[in-house]
Write a protein that holds these residues in place. Structure first.
Motif, PDB file in Angstrom:
ATOM      1  N   HIS A 128       0.834  -1.203   0.000  1.00  0.00           N
ATOM      2  CA  HIS A 128       0.000   0.000   0.000  1.00  0.00           C
ATOM      3  C   HIS A 128       0.873   1.259   0.000  1.00  0.00           C
ATOM      4  O   HIS A 128       0.564   2.242  -0.686  1.00  0.00           O
ATOM      5  N   ALA A 129       1.968   1.255   0.778  1.00  0.00           N
ATOM      6  CA  ALA A 129       2.887   2.394   0.799  1.00  0.00           C
ATOM      7  C   ALA A 129       3.506   2.597  -0.580  1.00  0.00           C
ATOM      8  O   ALA A 129       3.647   3.734  -1.051  1.00  0.00           O
ATOM      9  N   ALA A 130       3.875   1.481  -1.263  1.00  0.00           N
ATOM     10  CA  ALA A 130       4.460   1.584  -2.606  1.00  0.00           C
ATOM     11  C   ALA A 130       3.449   2.183  -3.575  1.00  0.00           C
ATOM     12  O   ALA A 130       3.791   3.061  -4.384  1.00  0.00           O
ATOM     13  N   ALA A 131       2.209   1.750  -3.496  1.00  0.00           N
ATOM     14  CA  ALA A 131       1.172   2.296  -4.373  1.00  0.00           C
ATOM     15  C   ALA A 131       0.920   3.766  -4.069  1.00  0.00           C
ATOM     16  O   ALA A 131       0.762   4.585  -4.986  1.00  0.00           O
ATOM     17  N   HIS A 132       0.889   4.110  -2.782  1.00  0.00           N
ATOM     18  CA  HIS A 132       0.652   5.500  -2.374  1.00  0.00           C
ATOM     19  C   HIS A 132       1.778   6.422  -2.870  1.00  0.00           C
ATOM     20  O   HIS A 132       1.516   7.538  -3.313  1.00  0.00           O
ATOM     21  N   LEU A 133       3.016   5.957  -2.777  1.00  0.00           N
ATOM     22  CA  LEU A 133       4.165   6.767  -3.181  1.00  0.00           C
ATOM     23  C   LEU A 133       4.463   6.657  -4.677  1.00  0.00           C
ATOM     24  O   LEU A 133       5.235   7.457  -5.214  1.00  0.00           O
ATOM     25  N   GLY A 134       3.889   5.644  -5.328  1.00  0.00           N
ATOM     26  CA  GLY A 134       4.145   5.453  -6.757  1.00  0.00           C
ATOM     27  C   GLY A 134       5.545   4.927  -7.034  1.00  0.00           C
ATOM     28  O   GLY A 134       6.166   5.307  -8.039  1.00  0.00           O
ATOM     29  N   ILE A 135       6.069   4.091  -6.134  1.00  0.00           N
ATOM     30  CA  ILE A 135       7.409   3.512  -6.296  1.00  0.00           C
ATOM     31  C   ILE A 135       7.306   1.997  -6.144  1.00  0.00           C
ATOM     32  O   ILE A 135       6.329   1.488  -5.601  1.00  0.00           O
ATOM     33  N   PRO A 136       8.316   1.261  -6.614  1.00  0.00           N
ATOM     34  CA  PRO A 136       8.282  -0.201  -6.493  1.00  0.00           C
ATOM     35  C   PRO A 136       8.352  -0.659  -5.029  1.00  0.00           C
ATOM     36  O   PRO A 136       8.888   0.040  -4.155  1.00  0.00           O
ATOM     37  N   ILE A 137       7.816  -1.853  -4.778  1.00  0.00           N
ATOM     38  CA  ILE A 137       7.826  -2.428  -3.428  1.00  0.00           C
ATOM     39  C   ILE A 137       9.255  -2.587  -2.926  1.00  0.00           C
ATOM     40  O   ILE A 137       9.547  -2.310  -1.761  1.00  0.00           O
ATOM     41  N   GLY A 138      10.176  -2.990  -3.795  1.00  0.00           N
ATOM     42  CA  GLY A 138      11.578  -3.149  -3.410  1.00  0.00           C
ATOM     43  C   GLY A 138      12.189  -1.844  -2.927  1.00  0.00           C
ATOM     44  O   GLY A 138      13.010  -1.829  -1.997  1.00  0.00           O
ATOM     45  N   THR A 139      11.800  -0.746  -3.516  1.00  0.00           N
ATOM     46  CA  THR A 139      12.311   0.565  -3.096  1.00  0.00           C
ATOM     47  C   THR A 139      11.792   0.914  -1.714  1.00  0.00           C
ATOM     48  O   THR A 139      12.526   1.444  -0.867  1.00  0.00           O
ATOM     49  N   VAL A 140      10.528   0.592  -1.428  1.00  0.00           N
ATOM     50  CA  VAL A 140       9.957   0.836  -0.096  1.00  0.00           C
ATOM     51  C   VAL A 140      10.724   0.026   0.938  1.00  0.00           C
ATOM     52  O   VAL A 140      11.103   0.526   2.005  1.00  0.00           O
ATOM     53  N   LYS A 141      10.989  -1.250   0.618  1.00  0.00           N
ATOM     54  CA  LYS A 141      11.723  -2.105   1.551  1.00  0.00           C
ATOM     55  C   LYS A 141      13.131  -1.588   1.781  1.00  0.00           C
ATOM     56  O   LYS A 141      13.625  -1.555   2.913  1.00  0.00           O
ATOM     57  N   SER A 142      13.794  -1.157   0.711  1.00  0.00           N
ATOM     58  CA  SER A 142      15.162  -0.640   0.825  1.00  0.00           C
ATOM     59  C   SER A 142      15.188   0.643   1.654  1.00  0.00           C
ATOM     60  O   SER A 142      16.035   0.810   2.539  1.00  0.00           O
ATOM     61  N   ARG A 143      14.274   1.554   1.381  1.00  0.00           N
ATOM     62  CA  ARG A 143      14.223   2.812   2.142  1.00  0.00           C
ATOM     63  C   ARG A 143      13.906   2.542   3.617  1.00  0.00           C
ATOM     64  O   ARG A 143      14.454   3.198   4.509  1.00  0.00           O
ATOM     65  N   THR A 144      13.019   1.570   3.851  1.00  0.00           N
ATOM     66  CA  THR A 144      12.680   1.220   5.227  1.00  0.00           C
ATOM     67  C   THR A 144      13.916   0.693   5.953  1.00  0.00           C
ATOM     68  O   THR A 144      14.195   1.088   7.090  1.00  0.00           O
TER      69      THR A 144
END
Length: 167
Positions: A128-144
């Motif tokens: 959901h965070a990836a969809a909200h930010l418009g970025i790939p799921i892998g990028t969300v995981k990496s940033r986290t």
């Protein structure tokens, strides 16, 4: 009044101790109350300090009677055994740690701050965070991952240990 007190304090204290069944502290309280009433009642004080002695004994006796009546009316005071050992939850440390973590999050860069806020404050899933930010799921995981490492470093520099942040 100091002459009146000087002449009558010792015998009145002895009498008050007898009236209170040996409780010297209560007898002293009664004596002070009797002296205060004498000071209020006799203004100016009599020239002969011995002339008010019967009055003082009567006042002291009446105060002792009032004390005994009050004790008979009131429920007896009890002390809870072990009450001093009771543990009360104190949330102060939790609140202070939370404040330190919130402050540390504000020190993150915008991208990391946004991911941490969505995941941990707004309870979004990674997808959901990836969809909200418009970025790939892998990028969300990496940033986290990188944001949490930075938070640990910031908090460590402030003396916050990982044990306190686990809750």
């Amino acid at each position: 009044m100091s002459a009146v007190y000087h002449h009558h304090a010792a015998p009145l204290l002895h009498y008050g101790t007898r009236l209170t069944n040996g409780d010297r502290h209560k007898a002293e309280d009664l004596l002070q109350e009797a002296a205060l009433r004498a000071w209020r009642h006799f203004s100016p004080p009599p020239a002969d300090a011995l002339s008010i002695r019967p009055w003082l004994f009567t006042v002291l006796r009446n105060l002792a009677i009032d004390h005994h009546r009050n004790r008979a009316i009131r429920a007896p005071e009890t002390h809870l055994a072990g009450a001093d050992d009771l543990v009360v939850d104190d949330i102060t440390d939790h609140l202070l740690t939370g404040q330190l973590v919130r402050d540390a999050v504000t020190r993150l860069g915008p991208a990391h701050h946004e991911v941490i806020t969505l995941l941990y404050c707004h309870d979004h899933s990674v997808a959901h965070a990836a969809a909200h930010l418009g970025i790939p799921i892998g990028t969300v995981k990496s940033r986290t991952h990188h944001a949490l490492r930075m938070l640990r470093r910031i908090l460590h520099d402030r003396g916050v240990t990982p044990e306190c942040c686990a809750a």
